[in-house]
Enzyme design. Structure first.
Site, PDB file in Angstrom:
ATOM      1  CG  HIS A   1      -2.031  -0.952   1.202  1.00 28.70           C
ATOM      2  ND1 HIS A   1      -2.204  -1.716   2.494  1.00 28.70           N
ATOM      3  CD2 HIS A   1      -2.928  -1.444   0.385  1.00 28.70           C
ATOM      4  CE1 HIS A   1      -3.446  -2.580   2.255  1.00 28.70           C
ATOM      5  NE2 HIS A   1      -3.668  -2.504   0.964  1.00 28.70           N
TER       6      HIS A   1
ATOM      7  CE  LYS B   1     -13.984  -6.274   3.265  1.00 25.19           C
ATOM      8  NZ  LYS B   1     -13.290  -5.525   2.295  1.00 25.19           N
TER       9      LYS B   1
ATOM     10  NE  ARG C   1      -2.566  -7.305  -4.897  1.00 27.46           N
ATOM     11  CZ  ARG C   1      -3.482  -7.785  -4.027  1.00 27.46           C
ATOM     12  NH1 ARG C   1      -3.007  -8.142  -2.703  1.00 27.46           N
ATOM     13  NH2 ARG C   1      -4.817  -7.833  -4.234  1.00 27.46           N
TER      14      ARG C   1
ATOM     15  CB  SER D   1      -4.383  -6.427   4.180  1.00 29.67           C
ATOM     16  OG  SER D   1      -4.095  -5.393   3.773  1.00 29.67           O
TER      17      SER D   1
HETATM   18  O1  PNS Z   1      -9.259  -2.790   0.118  1.00 26.77           O
HETATM   19  P1  PNS Z   1     -10.313  -3.098  -0.519  1.00 26.77           P
HETATM   20  O2  PNS Z   1     -11.294  -3.804   0.441  1.00 26.77           O
HETATM   21  O3  PNS Z   1     -10.131  -3.753  -1.777  1.00 26.77           O
HETATM   22  O4  PNS Z   1     -11.209  -1.668  -0.838  1.00 26.77           O
HETATM   23  C1  PNS Z   1     -12.546  -1.848  -1.506  1.00 26.77           C
HETATM   24  C2  PNS Z   1     -13.297  -0.458  -1.415  1.00 26.77           C
HETATM   25  C3  PNS Z   1     -13.176   0.102  -0.167  1.00 26.77           C
HETATM   26  C4  PNS Z   1     -12.504   0.356  -2.328  1.00 26.77           C
HETATM   27  C5  PNS Z   1     -14.581  -0.708  -2.078  1.00 26.77           C
HETATM   28  O5  PNS Z   1     -15.244  -1.714  -1.315  1.00 26.77           O
HETATM   29  C6  PNS Z   1     -15.393   0.612  -2.040  1.00 26.77           C
HETATM   30  O6  PNS Z   1     -15.207   1.565  -2.619  1.00 26.77           O
HETATM   31  N1  PNS Z   1     -16.578   0.627  -1.159  1.00 26.77           N
HETATM   32  C7  PNS Z   1     -17.640   1.543  -0.781  1.00 26.77           C
HETATM   33  C8  PNS Z   1     -18.774   1.330  -1.601  1.00 26.77           C
HETATM   34  C9  PNS Z   1     -18.709   1.666  -2.941  1.00 26.77           C
HETATM   35  O7  PNS Z   1     -18.676   2.782  -3.550  1.00 26.77           O
HETATM   36  N2  PNS Z   1     -18.542   0.640  -3.764  1.00 26.77           N
HETATM   37  C10 PNS Z   1     -18.064   0.449  -5.253  1.00 26.77           C
HETATM   38  C11 PNS Z   1     -19.422   0.913  -6.202  1.00 26.77           C
HETATM   39  S1  PNS Z   1     -20.567  -0.076  -5.983  1.00 26.77           S
END
Ligand code: PNS
Length: 167
Positions: free
Chosen positions: A22, A46, A95, A133
């Site tokens: 990150h 979550k 990645r 993670s």
């Molecule tokens: O580190 P991650 O878990 O891969 O991050 C995922 C994240 C936080 C970027 C994604 O789940 C997110 O943006 N969640 C907020 C809700 C949202 O806007 N979702 C995308 C369109 S439905």
């Protein structure tokens, strides 16, 4: 005199916890944008190892007070948060090809919801290509040495959570 507009990017994620991968993406984002907001998703549905507050504190402790980085939490729609923060882009780290499909889907949904925010994908350094993670947490849980994969403040918190871990 014309005022140059500050270009802000949101770097969103679960960051449960922050990894060196990150930080690598964050550094690359700083080469492109004036300010990066590292936004920790607060989603009670979550299951996470660290609370949002713990995650924010670990991140703050790992970025050494860099004034060009803001650390925050968000809930709800990412693009709505980006609009409130006046961000022009959302950063996502890539990645391997396995990341592509879900990231592509999310980027297109985000564009549909807000066409003014661009998704920017940055490749992690080769060194971090296999880290995540989740895999770090799994290794740490069973005492695996993850000390060169996470920043020091994260290592300390992982050692508190997993007494078997002794790096
Ligand atoms: O580190 P991650 O878990 O891969 O991050 C995922 C994240 C936080 C970027 C994604 O789940 C997110 O943006 N969640 C907020 C809700 C949202 O806007 N979702 C995308 C369109 S439905």
């Amino acid at each position: 005199m014309t005022e140059t507009k500050e270009r802000i990017a949101i770097y969103p994620g679960s960051f449960d916890p922050l990894t060196n991968g990150h930080l690598d993406v964050l550094k690359r984002a700083q080469d492109i944008f004036d300010r990066v907001i590292l936004a920790v998703l607060h989603n009670p549905a979550k299951k996470s190892l660290f609370s949002p507050e713990e995650r924010v504190n670990m991140i703050k402790d790992s970025i050494n007070g860099d004034p060009r980085i803001e650390v925050d939490t968000f809930d709800g729609l990412l693009v709505e948060y980006a609009r409130i923060k006046k961000a022009v882009a959302v950063i996502r780290g890539m990645r391997a090809i396995s990341d592509f499909e879900s990231e592509f889907q999310m980027a297109l949904m985000n564009r549909k919801l807000n066409k003014d925010v661009q998704s920017v994908f940055l490749m992690t350094g080769l060194r971090w290509i296999f880290t995540s993670s989740s895999i770090i947490k799994e290794a740490a849980q069973f005492g695996g040495d993850i000390s060169d994969m996470v920043p020091e403040p994260v290592k300390i918190k992982l050692m508190e959570k997993f007494p078997k871990l002794d790096c």
